[in-house]
Design a protein around this motif. Structure first.
Motif, short mmCIF file in Angstrom:
data_model
loop_
_atom_site.label_atom_id
_atom_site.label_comp_id
_atom_site.label_asym_id
_atom_site.label_seq_id
_atom_site.Cartn_x
_atom_site.Cartn_y
_atom_site.Cartn_z
N ARG A 1 0.86 -1.19 0.00
CA ARG A 1 0.00 0.00 0.00
C ARG A 1 0.89 1.24 0.00
N GLY A 2 0.58 2.16 -0.87
CA GLY A 2 1.35 3.39 -0.97
C GLY A 2 2.44 3.34 -2.03
N ALA A 3 2.57 2.19 -2.71
CA ALA A 3 3.62 2.05 -3.73
C ALA A 3 3.00 1.88 -5.11
N VAL A 4 3.80 2.18 -6.12
CA VAL A 4 3.43 1.91 -7.51
C VAL A 4 4.40 0.84 -8.02
N CYS A 5 3.86 -0.30 -8.47
CA CYS A 5 4.70 -1.40 -8.95
C CYS A 5 4.51 -1.59 -10.45
N GLN B 1 11.75 -4.81 -9.86
CA GLN B 1 12.18 -4.60 -8.48
C GLN B 1 12.11 -3.13 -8.09
N HIS B 2 11.78 -2.27 -9.04
CA HIS B 2 11.81 -0.83 -8.80
C HIS B 2 10.42 -0.32 -8.40
N LEU B 3 10.30 0.15 -7.17
CA LEU B 3 9.04 0.69 -6.66
C LEU B 3 9.17 2.19 -6.47
N SER C 1 13.74 4.88 2.85
CA SER C 1 14.88 4.70 1.95
C SER C 1 14.41 4.00 0.69
N ALA C 2 15.28 4.02 -0.32
CA ALA C 2 14.93 3.38 -1.59
C ALA C 2 14.80 1.87 -1.45
N ALA C 3 15.41 1.30 -0.41
CA ALA C 3 15.34 -0.15 -0.21
C ALA C 3 14.18 -0.56 0.69
N SER C 4 13.54 0.42 1.31
CA SER C 4 12.46 0.11 2.25
C SER C 4 11.18 -0.30 1.52
N LEU C 5 10.48 -1.26 2.10
CA LEU C 5 9.19 -1.69 1.57
C LEU C 5 8.05 -1.14 2.42
N THR C 6 8.39 -0.20 3.30
CA THR C 6 7.39 0.45 4.14
C THR C 6 7.07 1.82 3.56
N PHE C 7 5.82 2.02 3.20
CA PHE C 7 5.38 3.29 2.62
C PHE C 7 4.42 3.96 3.62
N ILE C 8 4.76 5.18 3.99
CA ILE C 8 4.04 5.88 5.06
C ILE C 8 3.23 7.02 4.47
N GLY D 1 -0.21 15.97 3.72
CA GLY D 1 -0.62 15.97 2.32
C GLY D 1 0.38 16.66 1.42
N ALA D 2 1.61 16.86 1.92
CA ALA D 2 2.62 17.60 1.16
C ALA D 2 3.54 16.70 0.35
N CYS D 3 3.39 15.37 0.45
CA CYS D 3 4.27 14.46 -0.30
C CYS D 3 3.83 14.40 -1.76
N LEU D 4 4.79 14.49 -2.65
CA LEU D 4 4.47 14.51 -4.08
C LEU D 4 4.25 13.12 -4.66
N GLY D 5 4.89 12.11 -4.08
CA GLY D 5 4.81 10.77 -4.65
C GLY D 5 5.76 10.63 -5.82
N GLY D 6 5.91 9.41 -6.29
CA GLY D 6 6.80 9.16 -7.42
C GLY D 6 8.26 9.23 -7.06
N GLN D 7 8.57 9.37 -5.76
CA GLN D 7 9.94 9.51 -5.32
C GLN D 7 10.37 8.27 -4.54
#
Length: 202
Positions: A160-164, A168-170, A180-187, A192-198
């Protein structure tokens, strides 16, 4: 193979007939007639099983009556490099009806790795041939909504919170971040200031 008659003639001489015997040579090479499947569904037999033949030094197929003299030869197939599961497992096929037909080859492939089958003839009757390698075999691609972790043997559901995108790149969805880029935890962002896609928290 067999005997052939050559008729030699010249207007000034009497015709001459010559009989020539043609025979296949001794096996000198292994040749892959049918390659194994390009992708493997882990836990299942390869949909396309490999098939190989023997050839002499001139590239002629060892078949017909000559092939029967080599009946009983055994060919091994080994996955290289060793997969994470079933390391060192070897598959066997016996020479029959002019070829080696494998029926039970399966590859448990780790995602992010490329494998091949190495075919080696067990020396017999003084016959020893060079090994040959199949084309590359990889794990079956994941569904577009899933992802894989390098080294894993199964795909995983998109967090949840990721685009697959089956790789292997989320990346993060809008209004989410991860440590981090290696984390599978999406918060989820509270502001509401997060842009996403990062890949990283900004």
């Amino acid at each position: 193979t067999g005997e052939y008659s050559l008729q030699l003639s010249n207007p000034l001489l009497s015709p001459v007939s010559v009989t020539v015997s043609v025979a296949q040579g001794t096996p000198s090479d292994l040749f892959i007639l049918e390659q194994p499947s390009r992708f493997t569904e882990n836990g299942r037999l390869l949909a396309d099983q490999p098939k190989l033949e023997l050839q002499d030094a001139a590239g002629n197929t060892i078949d017909g009556l000559v092939a029967t003299s080599w009946a009983g030869l055994t060919l091994t197939a080994k996955v290289v490099p060793d997969p994470p599961e079933e390391a060192g497992k070897v598959f066997l096929s016996t020479f029959a009806e002019g070829c080696f037909r494998f029926q039970n080859v399966q590859v448990v492939a780790a995602y992010g790795m490329a494998y091949r089958l190495k075919f080696t003839l067990i020396p017999m009757r003084g016959l020893a041939l060079d090994s040959v390698l199949s084309r590359v075999i990889e794990a079956e691609p994941c569904d577009e909504r899933d992802f894989f972790t390098p080294g894993a043997t199964q795909c995983a559901s998109c967090p949840r919170g990721a685009v697959c995108n089956s790789t292997q790149h989320l990346v993060t969805q809008p209004n989410f971040w991860r440590p981090s880029a290696a984390s599978l935890t999406f918060i989820e962002c509270k502001s509401g200031a997060c842009l996403g896609g990062q890949p990283l928290h900004a």
